[in-house]
Write a protein that holds these residues in place. Structure first.
Motif: not given
Length: 119
Positions: A8, A17, A19, A21, A67-68, A79, A81, A83
């Motif tokens: 990713g 953004s 993501r 993995s 970030f998440t 993951y 994520q 942004n």
């Protein structure tokens, strides 16, 4: 042994953004936490985000709100994520898994994936 494979990463403009993995395989039973670290050129590796077995999470101050981290237990995948990316987020991102065996913590690492934030 635990094998971790990241994917990713790539090049993205500031504000964009991505993501990431991280798929875990092998002897994954007993993993109590998984997380993402990053290392920029000339800097030490730093923790970005971690998710523990109970679902609790922690983030570096520099990425909070942007970030998440999440996981899909059925896919043994974590993951990240990302942004509102900034140039200072540019680094090699590494997936990490921690497994405690007889009170000894073992760390496993992926091969890393490059994230470059640039216009």
């Amino acid at each position: 042994q635990v094998q971790l494979v990241e994917s990713g990463g790539g090049l993205v403009q500031p504000g964009g953004s991505l993501r990431l993995s991280c798929a875990a395989s092998g002897r994954i039973f007993g993993i109590n936490a998984m997380g993402w670290y990053r290392q920029a050129p000339g800097k030490e590796r730093e923790l970005v985000a971690v998710i523990r077995g109970g679902g609790s999470t922690n983030y570096a101050d520099s990425v909070k709100g942007r970030f998440t981290i999440s996981r899909d237990n059925a896919k043994n995948t974590v993951y990240l994520q990302m942004n509102s990316l900034k140039p200072e987020d540019t680094a090699v991102y590494y997936c990490n898994a921690q497994k405690v065996v007889i009170a000894i913590t073992n760390d496993y690492w992926g091969q890393g994936t490059q994230v470059t934030v640039s216009s």
